[in-house]
Design an enzyme around this catalytic site. Structure first.
Site, PDB file in Angstrom:
ATOM      1  N   ARG A   9     -13.399 -40.240  21.101  1.00 24.53           N
ATOM      2  CA  ARG A   9     -12.343 -39.288  20.774  1.00 24.53           C
ATOM      3  C   ARG A   9     -11.750 -38.761  22.071  1.00 24.53           C
ATOM      4  O   ARG A   9     -12.482 -38.561  23.057  1.00 24.53           O
ATOM      5  CB  ARG A   9     -12.891 -38.106  19.950  1.00 24.53           C
ATOM      6  CG  ARG A   9     -13.071 -38.407  18.473  1.00 24.53           C
ATOM      7  CD  ARG A   9     -11.731 -38.633  17.765  1.00 24.53           C
ATOM      8  NE  ARG A   9     -11.864 -38.985  16.354  1.00 24.53           N
ATOM      9  CZ  ARG A   9     -11.903 -40.232  15.884  1.00 24.53           C
ATOM     10  NH1 ARG A   9     -11.831 -41.252  16.713  1.00 24.53           N
ATOM     11  NH2 ARG A   9     -11.986 -40.450  14.592  1.00 24.53           N
ATOM     12  N   GLU A  47      -3.143 -36.949  20.311  1.00 25.81           N
ATOM     13  CA  GLU A  47      -2.433 -38.142  19.819  1.00 25.81           C
ATOM     14  C   GLU A  47      -1.310 -37.732  18.875  1.00 25.81           C
ATOM     15  O   GLU A  47      -1.481 -36.785  18.109  1.00 25.81           O
ATOM     16  CB  GLU A  47      -3.429 -39.054  19.080  1.00 25.81           C
ATOM     17  CG  GLU A  47      -4.482 -39.612  20.012  1.00 25.81           C
ATOM     18  CD  GLU A  47      -5.540 -40.451  19.291  1.00 25.81           C
ATOM     19  OE1 GLU A  47      -5.328 -40.817  18.115  1.00 25.81           O
ATOM     20  OE2 GLU A  47      -6.565 -40.726  19.901  1.00 25.81           O
ATOM     21  N   HIS A  97      -4.919 -46.153  19.854  1.00 26.80           N
ATOM     22  CA  HIS A  97      -5.999 -45.949  18.874  1.00 26.80           C
ATOM     23  C   HIS A  97      -6.144 -47.151  17.923  1.00 26.80           C
ATOM     24  O   HIS A  97      -5.938 -47.035  16.706  1.00 26.80           O
ATOM     25  CB  HIS A  97      -5.766 -44.654  18.072  1.00 26.80           C
ATOM     26  CG  HIS A  97      -7.021 -44.107  17.465  1.00 26.80           C
ATOM     27  ND1 HIS A  97      -7.280 -42.757  17.335  1.00 26.80           N
ATOM     28  CD2 HIS A  97      -8.102 -44.727  16.939  1.00 26.80           C
ATOM     29  CE1 HIS A  97      -8.458 -42.582  16.768  1.00 26.80           C
ATOM     30  NE2 HIS A  97      -8.972 -43.766  16.518  1.00 26.80           N
TER      31      HIS A  97
HETATM   32  C1  8YV Z   1      -9.921 -44.929  12.456  1.00 29.05           C
HETATM   33  C2  8YV Z   1     -11.554 -44.035  14.165  1.00 29.05           C
HETATM   34  O1  8YV Z   1      -8.909 -45.856  12.402  1.00 29.05           O
HETATM   35  O2  8YV Z   1     -12.949 -44.233  12.280  1.00 29.05           O
HETATM   36  C3  8YV Z   1     -12.669 -43.616  13.288  1.00 29.05           C
HETATM   37  O3  8YV Z   1     -13.330 -42.628  13.640  1.00 29.05           O
HETATM   38  O4  8YV Z   1     -11.420 -43.552  15.218  1.00 29.05           O
HETATM   39  C4  8YV Z   1     -10.539 -45.042  13.807  1.00 29.05           C
HETATM   40  O5  8YV Z   1     -11.051 -46.287  14.088  1.00 29.05           O
HETATM   41  C5  8YV Z   1      -9.380 -43.582  12.190  1.00 29.05           C
HETATM   42  O6  8YV Z   1     -10.357 -42.611  12.267  1.00 29.05           O
HETATM   43  C6  8YV Z   1      -8.720 -43.523  10.830  1.00 29.05           C
HETATM   44  O7  8YV Z   1      -8.798 -42.246  10.263  1.00 29.05           O
END
Ligand code: 8YV
Length: 324
Positions: free
Chosen positions: A243, A272, A290
Site C-alpha cells: 500500500r 491514488e 496499481h
Molecule cells: C486489488 C489490491 O486490485 O487486493 C488488493 O489489496 O491491492 C489489488 O490487487 C484492489 O484492492 C481492488 O480493490
C-alpha cells in the site's frame, strides 16, 4: 419487489462475475465506473443490504455515523482493506469480507516485474527507444544492477511475501531474509528459501532489494521513512506492491534524488490515482498504476470470492473470508 438482497457494486467488474451477481441478487451498479464520492457511499450504506467496494472507495468512520444504516455486509473486492474503517463498520453491525489467496501469485509477479525492471532499467530503455534517442549498442550503455544472487529483504511474510521469496530464491538464486510481526517457523521459512530476522532495520541493512508485502494503514503508515531509507544500502532498490502509505512518499523522492538508494519500483501510491510529479520526473523509478491483481484469471477469481462471501452471509452461513 424482489425478495433478493439489494446490492451495490461500486465499480464495473469482470462480466462473468457481474452475470452471477445479477442472477443471485438485486444488483445495482455505479454505472459510470468512476470512484464514488463519500456522500454517495454514505447514501449507499443506507439503501442497500450489501455494498461491494474496491480500493478506490474510501469508507472512513464518519460514513457509518448518524444512524439509518441498512447495509449488513461490505464484500470488499481485494485482499487489502485499509480503505475501510473496519472498527466503525463492526460498531455499525456490518460484516466485512475480503478476497485472500486468489491474487497471491499475480501480485508477486508484479513485484518481480518491478524488481527486474528497476534493476535493469527497463523503463528508461523503453522511454529511450520510444523517444527515438537510442544511438546504438555500447559497452557502457544503461548499466544496471545484477539481480541473480543478490539479497532480497521482505517486509511482511504473508502469502504474497512468501510467493515473492519463492520466485527470488528458486528462480534467481537470491538469499532471502524477511521481517514479520509474528515468528514464522524456521522450517516453514526454509520452504521458501527464506530466513527471518528480528527487526525491519536488520532487513533493510543487509538487503540489495527490499520488497514490501505488509498491510497498509495503522502502525505500518510510513514504516519506510527517511530514517529507514538511510539505513538501506546505497545501491539498494525498494519495491512496493503493498500500500502506498507504507512509504513516506516525499522522503522516498528525496532519497531517490540524492542517491540514498538507487531506485524504486512502485505499484501503489499514497493518494491514488495521484502520483507526485516528484516521482514522475525521476528516471530511477518504475511506476505502475496499481496492477498487482490485474489479470483476467485473478480479477474473475476475486469477484467469485466476493460472490461466495455474500452468498454465504445471506444464506445465514459464516462468510469464508470474514475480516470483521
Ligand atoms: C486489488 C489490491 O486490485 O487486493 C488488493 O489489496 O491491492 C489489488 O490487487 C484492489 O484492492 C481492488 O480493490
Amino acid at each position: 419487489m424482489s425478495s433478493k438482497p439489494r446490492i451495490l457494486v461500486t465499480r464495473r467488474w469482470p462480466e462473468a462475475v457481474e452475470r452471477v451477481l445479477a442472477d443471485r441478487f438485486d444488483m445495482a451498479f455505479n454505472g459510470n465506473d468512476v470512484a464514488m464520492p463519500a456522500n454517495a457511499l454514505a447514501q449507499a450504506l443506507r439503501e442497500f443490504d450489501a455494498v461491494l467496494p474496491t480500493v478506490s472507495d474510501r469508507l472512513p468512520a464518519n460514513l457509518f455515523d448518524g444512524g439509518g444504516i441498512k447495509a449488513r455486509i461490505l464484500g470488499n473486492y481485494g485482499v487489502g482493506y485499509n480503505h475501510i474503517d473496519v472498527a466503525a463498520a463492526k460498531a455499525a453491525n456490518i460484516v466485512v469480507t475480503n478476497t485472500p489467496g486468489v491474487l497471491t501469485d499475480c501480485t508477486a509477479d508484479i513485484a518481480m516485474t518491478l524488481l527486474l525492471a528497476v534493476a535493469r532499467r527497463a523503463g528508461e530503455g523503453e522511454r529511450q527507444i520510444r523517444a527515438g534517442e537510442w544511438t546504438g549498442w555500447r559497452p557502457t550503455h544503461m548499466i544496471g544492477s545484477k539481480v541473480t544472487g543478490k539479497t532480497l529483504g521482505i517486509i511482511g511474510f504473508g502469502r504474497i511475501g512468501k510467493a515473492m521469496a519463492k520466485r527470488c530464491h528458486f528462480g534467481f538464486d537470491m538469499e532471502v531474509v524477511f521481517y514479520n510481526r509474528s515468528p514464522i517457523d524456521a522450517a516453514e521459512a526454509a520452504r521458501y528459501g527464506a530466513r527471518q530476522l528480528d527487526t525491519v532495520d536488520e532487513v533493510l541493512k543487509v538487503a540489495d532489494f527490499v520488497s514490501l508485502h505488509c498491510p497498509g494503514g495503522g502502525e505500518n503508515r510510513h514504516l519506510i521513512n527517511a530514517e529507514r531509507l538511510a539505513m538501506m544500502k546505497k545501491g539498494a532498490h525498494l519495491v512496493n506492491t503493498a500500500r502506498g502509505d507504507v512509504v513516506d512518499e516525499p522522503a522516498l523522492i528525496e532519497a531517490l534524488k540524492n542517491g540514498v538508494i538507487r531506485g524504486a519500483g512502485l505499484d501503489v501510491f499514497e493518494a491514488e490515482p495521484n502520483v507526485p510529479a516528484g516521482l514522475r520526473v525521476l528516471e530511477n523509478v518504475v511506476l505502475l498504476p496499481h496492477l498487482g491483481s490485474a489479470t483476467e484469471e485473478t480479477r474473475v477469481a476475486m469477484g467469485m470470492k466476493v460472490v461466495d462471501n455474500i452468498t454465504a452471509f445471506f444464506d445465514g452461513r459464516e462468510p469464508p473470508d470474514r475480516v470483521a
